[in-house]
Design a protein around this motif. Structure first.
Motif, mmCIF file in Angstrom:
data_model
loop_
_atom_site.group_PDB
_atom_site.id
_atom_site.type_symbol
_atom_site.label_atom_id
_atom_site.label_comp_id
_atom_site.label_asym_id
_atom_site.label_seq_id
_atom_site.Cartn_x
_atom_site.Cartn_y
_atom_site.Cartn_z
ATOM 1 N N ILE A 61 0.959 -1.337 0.088
ATOM 2 C CA ILE A 61 -0.124 -0.080 -0.084
ATOM 3 C C ILE A 61 0.803 1.171 -0.051
ATOM 4 N N ASP A 62 0.684 2.204 -0.909
ATOM 5 C CA ASP A 62 1.425 3.406 -1.095
ATOM 6 C C ASP A 62 1.016 4.338 0.272
ATOM 7 N N TYR A 63 2.179 4.452 0.988
ATOM 8 C CA TYR A 63 2.047 5.198 2.080
ATOM 9 C C TYR A 63 1.352 6.512 2.006
ATOM 10 N N ARG A 64 1.531 7.219 0.751
ATOM 11 C CA ARG A 64 1.024 8.481 0.431
ATOM 12 C C ARG A 64 -0.769 8.516 0.478
ATOM 13 N N ILE A 65 -1.007 7.362 0.357
ATOM 14 C CA ILE A 65 -2.527 7.420 0.465
ATOM 15 C C ILE A 65 -2.764 7.521 1.864
ATOM 16 N N LEU A 66 -2.246 7.124 2.816
ATOM 17 C CA LEU A 66 -2.434 7.301 4.163
ATOM 18 C C LEU A 66 -2.112 8.910 4.687
ATOM 19 N N LEU A 67 -1.103 9.343 3.953
ATOM 20 C CA LEU A 67 -0.988 10.829 4.233
ATOM 21 C C LEU A 67 -2.259 11.636 3.624
ATOM 22 N N LYS A 68 -2.854 11.254 2.405
ATOM 23 C CA LYS A 68 -3.543 12.020 1.884
ATOM 24 C C LYS A 68 -5.002 11.974 2.793
ATOM 25 N N TYR A 72 -9.022 11.856 8.057
ATOM 26 C CA TYR A 72 -10.026 10.551 8.264
ATOM 27 C C TYR A 72 -9.415 9.722 9.494
ATOM 28 N N LEU A 73 -8.244 9.265 9.223
ATOM 29 C CA LEU A 73 -7.626 8.288 10.179
ATOM 30 C C LEU A 73 -7.420 9.159 11.654
ATOM 31 N N TYR A 74 -6.932 10.499 11.642
ATOM 32 C CA TYR A 74 -7.097 11.184 12.914
ATOM 33 C C TYR A 74 -8.331 11.125 13.639
ATOM 34 N N GLY A 75 -9.410 11.243 12.965
ATOM 35 C CA GLY A 75 -10.814 11.222 13.385
ATOM 36 C C GLY A 75 -11.177 9.840 13.840
ATOM 37 N N ILE A 76 -10.795 9.134 13.214
ATOM 38 C CA ILE A 76 -11.189 7.543 13.755
ATOM 39 C C ILE A 76 -10.622 7.236 14.999
ATOM 40 N N GLY A 77 -9.224 7.416 15.106
ATOM 41 C CA GLY A 77 -8.453 7.384 16.330
ATOM 42 C C GLY A 77 -8.917 7.994 17.484
ATOM 43 N N ILE A 78 -9.397 9.327 17.311
ATOM 44 C CA ILE A 78 -10.060 10.020 18.524
ATOM 45 C C ILE A 78 -11.436 9.502 18.858
ATOM 46 N N ILE A 118 1.465 9.467 11.297
ATOM 47 C CA ILE A 118 1.229 10.046 10.113
ATOM 48 C C ILE A 118 0.646 11.271 9.837
ATOM 49 N N THR A 119 -0.080 11.868 11.006
ATOM 50 C CA THR A 119 -0.649 12.991 11.135
ATOM 51 C C THR A 119 0.521 14.334 11.241
ATOM 52 N N ILE A 120 1.425 13.987 12.096
ATOM 53 C CA ILE A 120 2.571 14.867 12.033
ATOM 54 C C ILE A 120 3.538 14.909 10.892
ATOM 55 N N ALA A 121 3.728 13.629 10.338
ATOM 56 C CA ALA A 121 4.441 13.787 9.180
ATOM 57 C C ALA A 121 3.774 14.610 8.022
ATOM 58 N N PHE A 122 2.403 14.404 7.957
ATOM 59 C CA PHE A 122 1.710 15.389 6.922
ATOM 60 C C PHE A 122 1.832 16.771 7.143
ATOM 61 N N LEU A 123 1.736 17.178 8.306
ATOM 62 C CA LEU A 123 1.603 18.530 9.004
ATOM 63 C C LEU A 123 3.158 19.208 8.818
ATOM 64 N N TYR A 311 13.361 10.044 -0.967
ATOM 65 C CA TYR A 311 13.284 11.446 -1.680
ATOM 66 C C TYR A 311 12.282 12.352 -1.158
ATOM 67 N N ASP A 312 11.272 11.588 -0.592
ATOM 68 C CA ASP A 312 10.005 12.283 -0.233
ATOM 69 C C ASP A 312 10.397 12.573 1.611
ATOM 70 N N THR A 313 10.375 13.713 1.760
ATOM 71 C CA THR A 313 10.721 14.060 3.292
ATOM 72 C C THR A 313 9.551 13.551 4.242
ATOM 73 N N ARG A 314 8.142 13.426 3.632
ATOM 74 C CA ARG A 314 7.163 12.909 4.375
ATOM 75 C C ARG A 314 7.565 11.368 5.009
ATOM 76 N N GLY A 315 8.043 10.773 3.807
ATOM 77 C CA GLY A 315 8.268 9.262 4.183
ATOM 78 C C GLY A 315 9.448 9.298 5.168
ATOM 79 N N SER A 316 10.292 10.088 5.202
ATOM 80 C CA SER A 316 11.350 10.140 6.278
ATOM 81 C C SER A 316 11.026 10.680 7.659
ATOM 82 N N PHE A 317 9.876 11.537 7.625
ATOM 83 C CA PHE A 317 9.235 11.939 9.082
ATOM 84 C C PHE A 317 8.377 10.679 9.610
ATOM 85 N N ILE A 318 7.897 9.956 8.544
ATOM 86 C CA ILE A 318 7.141 8.702 9.090
ATOM 87 C C ILE A 318 8.201 7.581 9.806
ATOM 88 N N ILE A 319 9.332 7.194 9.060
ATOM 89 C CA ILE A 319 10.250 6.192 9.601
ATOM 90 C C ILE A 319 10.686 6.852 11.244
#
Length: 382
Positions: A61-68, A72-78, A118-123, A311-319
């Motif tokens: 699964i492309d991790y960028r789908i989760l970033l997009k 919704y993920l955050y809302g489900i978690g709360i 995932i939320t912080i990586a996106f922000l 190459y994608d800093t958001r991926g680095s942030f997730i890791i």
């Protein structure tokens, strides 16, 4: 899809297989002779097999789908954190687990750790490497982090609440935060800790009375046993004291597999879960503990290498968020067994028994593999 699976890190997979063997052996030793925990070793193998499947699926699964879909993920978690607090039964002094059919338990706070990463990586990724701004970035991140932090604190689940805080700090540290902001943040945290200890000691009896009246003395006993062990009750320091004695008795080479005296005499609470490092120290000694720590180092090292190759800093942030989570959990779990940290109930990743935590840890590994597998330059603009 098969091409993505080929990009899974073989070194990390080998380390996880070794962890599976170690975990199964330790859980078997920790539960031997106790019919209440029969077949926990078999269940550990089953959870690991399912976990490897989860990691493979997550890799494809492309991790960028989760970033997009982060909001919704955050809302489900709360929602899950709110529902578990309002409806779940109290277990070990906390309302943190959904009890599923078959006696299985699911702890939403564990899943929210991944969602928070995932939320912080996106922000942070919105800045694209530029320094984070206080109003547009840091305050927004603080708000989105504070909500799950407080929801977990009131359960109460001090361990996961602290992990949330550490994840945020670890990700911000590599997110190009200005040094002045770092110093201000550290000053606030230190001042908050000092104030907390002062108020805790000053109003110790009043706090205990209030929590006792509301049947929520669980976290108080753990903190009190750490801050003031000399004046704490035997119950408050029991687990920490027995753990240190057992680990110390193991010496350099340990007492031998399944021969741990403290464990066999059931002096150690939760030896298959929170206190599994005690089994390592007592039965395999310093050498066994060193081997386990080296495996964690190699696992983290491989993840950091993958983060640097992104190459994608958001991926680095997730890791980096996942790395921060693992490093702190290892430090906290071992630290509370040797008296460096308060008892919080945090398990040892990939070693302690627990289906929810293991599957979510393997999901995190799958996220790391997904980041590695979806780094083709031409894909970054899609």
């Amino acid at each position: 899809m098969v091409g993505k699976l080929k990009k899974m890190d073989l070194g990390m997979l080998l380390i996880l297989v070794v962890f599976m063997v170690i975990s199964t052996l330790l859980v078997h030793s920790a539960t031997s002779g106790n019919s209440e925990y029969a077949n926990y070793d078999v269940k550990t193998v089953i959870f690991y097999i399912i976990g490897f499947i989860v990691a493979m699926v997550a890799t494809m699964i492309d991790y960028r789908i989760l970033l997009k879909g982060w909001i919704y993920l955050y809302g489900i978690g709360i929602v899950l954190l709110v529902v578990v607090y309002l409806t779940a039964p109290e277990i070990n002094g906390a309302k943190s687990w959904f009890v599923l059919p078959g006696g299985l338990q699911f702890q939403p706070a564990e899943m929210v750790k991944i969602i928070l990463i995932i939320t912080i990586a996106f922000l942070m990724g919105r800045r694209q490497g530029d320094p984070l701004l206080i109003r547009k970035d840091l305050l927004v991140i603080a708000v989105f982090s504070f909500v799950p932090f407080m929801l977990v604190m009131i359960q109460p689940d001090l361990g996961n609440a602290i992990i949330y805080l550490v994840i945020v700090l670890g990700m911000l540290w590599i997110g190009n935060v200005k040094y002045t902001h770092v110093l201000i943040g550290l000053a606030i945290i230190i001042a908050g800790l000092v104030l907390f200890v002062f108020l805790f000691n000053t109003y110790n009896k009043q706090i205990y009375t209030y929590l006792h009246d509301h049947n929520k003395t669980h976290w108080f006993e753990r903190i009190n046993g750490f801050i003031d062990p000399k004046n704490a009750s035997e119950k408050e320091v029991y687990q920490a004291e027995k753990a240190k004695i057992a680990i110390g008795s193991g010496g350099l080479t340990g007492d031998g597999y399944m021969k741990g005296d403290s464990k066999n005499r059931r002096f150690i609470p939760y030896p298959y879960s929170d206190s599994i490092f005690v089994v390592i120290g007592e039965e395999f000694g310093f050498q066994g503990a060193a081997v386990v720590l080296m495996l964690y180092f190699l696992l983290v090292y491989r993840m950091i290498i993958i983060a640097f190759q992104c190459y994608d800093t958001r991926g680095s942030f997730i890791i980096i968020g996942i790395v921060t989570m693992y490093v702190f959990q290892v430090f906290q779990n071992i630290g509370m067994m040797i008296g460096l940290m308060p008892i919080t109930g945090i398990t040892l990743p990939f070693v302690s028994y627990g289906g929810t935590s293991l599957l979510l840890n393997m999901l995190c590994i799958g996220l790391v593999f997904s980041v590695k597998a979806h780094q083709e330059k031409y894909e970054l603009d899609n």
